[in-house]
Motif scaffolding. Structure first.
Motif, short mmCIF file in Angstrom:
data_model
loop_
_atom_site.label_atom_id
_atom_site.label_comp_id
_atom_site.label_asym_id
_atom_site.label_seq_id
_atom_site.Cartn_x
_atom_site.Cartn_y
_atom_site.Cartn_z
N ALA A 170 56.72 13.51 -22.01
CA ALA A 170 57.88 13.74 -21.45
C ALA A 170 58.66 14.97 -22.42
CB ALA A 170 58.48 11.95 -20.96
N GLU A 177 61.24 17.10 -21.78
CA GLU A 177 62.60 17.48 -21.77
C GLU A 177 63.29 18.85 -23.10
OE1 GLU A 177 65.98 14.75 -23.52
OE2 GLU A 177 64.06 14.56 -25.11
N THR A 194 51.69 6.03 -20.44
CA THR A 194 52.38 6.34 -20.81
C THR A 194 51.76 4.46 -21.91
OG1 THR A 194 54.72 5.58 -21.55
CG2 THR A 194 53.67 5.25 -19.50
N ARG A 222 63.90 5.74 -22.71
CA ARG A 222 64.23 7.37 -21.99
C ARG A 222 63.45 6.50 -21.24
NH1 ARG A 222 65.07 11.81 -25.13
NH2 ARG A 222 66.07 12.29 -23.17
N ALA A 223 62.35 6.44 -20.79
CA ALA A 223 62.22 6.69 -19.24
C ALA A 223 62.11 5.51 -18.38
CB ALA A 223 61.03 6.77 -19.02
N LEU A 264 53.62 7.46 -15.56
CA LEU A 264 53.61 8.40 -16.53
C LEU A 264 52.11 8.99 -17.36
CD1 LEU A 264 57.43 8.01 -17.51
CD2 LEU A 264 56.84 9.68 -15.86
N MET A 273 56.08 13.20 -12.31
CA MET A 273 56.39 13.27 -14.00
C MET A 273 57.34 14.28 -14.67
SD MET A 273 53.98 12.40 -17.25
CE MET A 273 55.60 12.31 -18.71
N GLN A 299 60.76 13.34 -12.18
CA GLN A 299 61.48 12.10 -12.54
C GLN A 299 61.95 12.06 -13.54
OE1 GLN A 299 57.52 9.68 -12.43
NE2 GLN A 299 58.37 8.89 -10.29
N VAL A 300 60.98 13.00 -14.75
CA VAL A 300 61.43 12.88 -16.11
C VAL A 300 63.22 13.94 -16.12
CG1 VAL A 300 61.14 13.75 -18.65
CG2 VAL A 300 59.73 12.18 -17.71
N TYR A 310 66.34 12.04 -17.59
CA TYR A 310 66.09 12.51 -18.72
C TYR A 310 67.54 13.54 -18.46
CZ TYR A 310 62.14 11.05 -21.37
OH TYR A 310 60.85 10.27 -22.41
#
Length: 352
Positions: free
Chosen positions: A93, A97, A119, A152-153, A221, A310, A313-314, A318
């Protein structure tokens, strides 16, 4: 006219022969140097990298690998991107980012091997507070450092489980578990194999904890992966392949004998508690590495649809500047063959 003596003529001839041999002899290839950045300090899970270094597996692949402790996945990504390190270990992730927020950056790292297929992020609370399910978190006070992967997630966890708004309290990493233990926060997020042991060290028994692992609550994730800088990969693709081959052999040895692997962590950092770090390593293997998802997908590999989900979603959780292209952050072409990555035969579940 000067005449050479027979002796001088012989020496001259020998010199010519030697010069010819040196000119035609094959040049001995030097080992490729690889500077590697971990995501965190030397703990049980770092045995996955320290073992192949200590046992000569990297050396056998003509690699000269140096391994340094880290202080977070975000920093590991930045250091590889800057060229300070050639390769590293970081949360996928964090890599996503970086790509989304730095589209024009040179030397953007790419993930080449998945290590934590799931994760390790989890939510911890004390059972006496009555928080047992995701829904119980609504309106509660949650604590974590601002850069914590689970924090963060957390919006992904919230959405997957229909959790209402929560209130966040920020602190430095060493204070996270202490604040939960003394009741300053209702719950915390953290890596399973880190926060569980830290809470026990603060006098909280495992049976008094409620633990909600993200993967067991609808959050699939990927976790940490081996990453490599774009420039290094372009110049040294065979060295990266060699690194992954050696790492895979080492990973199999670590899973087969975590106790012996942890001894190598102790050799690297003499202040660590070997017994504690062996348990941490076993928990990491059980919760993030030798998981059902990893066994289905194959150690080191990913599945495209899951990676794409993922990435989406990230980007949302984020609040990245741009969307994330999953194809830009993953390169699986350097992985060893699937048969070589079949390493889970010796894995045994950890004691909780």
């Amino acid at each position: 006219m000067t005449l050479f003596s027979p002796c001088r003529r012989a020496l001259c001839g020998a010199g010519l022969v030697l010069a010819t041999l040196l000119a035609t002899a094959p040049v001995q290839a030097q080992d490729t140097s690889v500077k590697f950045q971990l995501d965190w300090r030397f703990e049980g899970p770092s045995a996955f990298f320290l073992l192949p270094a200590a046992k000569g597996l990297f050396k056998a692949e003509k690699l000269n690998v140096s391994i340094d402790a880290g202080n977070g996945s975000g920093n590991a990504v930045n250091r590889v991107a800057s060229g300070s390190y050639d390769m590293g270990f970081a949360d996928l992730a964090a890599l996503m980012e970086f790509h989304a927020n730095n589209p024009g950056a040179p030397n953007k790292p790419v993930a080449v091997m998945m290590v934590y297929n799931n994760t390790p992020a989890a939510v911890f609370s004390l059972k006496k507070t009555g928080i047992r399910t995701p829904a119980d978190l609504a309106g509660k006070k949650l604590g974590a450092p601002v850069f914590d992967a689970g924090r963060r997630a957390f919006p992904i966890f919230q959405k997957a489980n229909g959790v209402g708004a929560v209130n966040w309290v920020s602190m430095d990493p060493p204070l996270r578990e202490t604040m939960l233990a003394r009741g300053d926060v209702d719950a915390i997020t953290g890596f399973y194999f880190t926060s569980l042991l830290n809470l026990e060290a603060r006098g909280i028994k495992a049976e008094d904890l409620a633990v909600q692992l993200f993967p067991q609550h609808g959050v699939k994730l990927y976790g940490n992966a081996i990453i490599v800088g774009e420039d290094f990969l372009k110049k040294n693709p065979e060295a990266v392949k060699a690194f992954l081959r050696a790492f895979t052999k080492g990973a199999k040895a670590v899973i087969a004998d975590p106790k012996a692997a942890t001894a190598l962590v102790k050799e690297r950092d003499g202040i660590v508690n070997a017994e504690l770090e062996e348990r941490r390593l076993r928990l990491a293997i059980d919760s993030a590495i030798a998981t059902p998802d990893a066994k289905a997908e194959g150690f080191g590999d990913i599945k495209g649809p899951r990676l794409a989900l993922m990435a989406s979603q990230v980007a949302d959780a984020y609040a990245t500047k741009g969307r994330i292209n999953p194809d830009a952050i993953w390169n699986g072409s350097l992985l060893p063959a699937a048969a070589e990555r079949d390493i889970f035969a010796g894995a045994k579940p950890a004691k909780k």
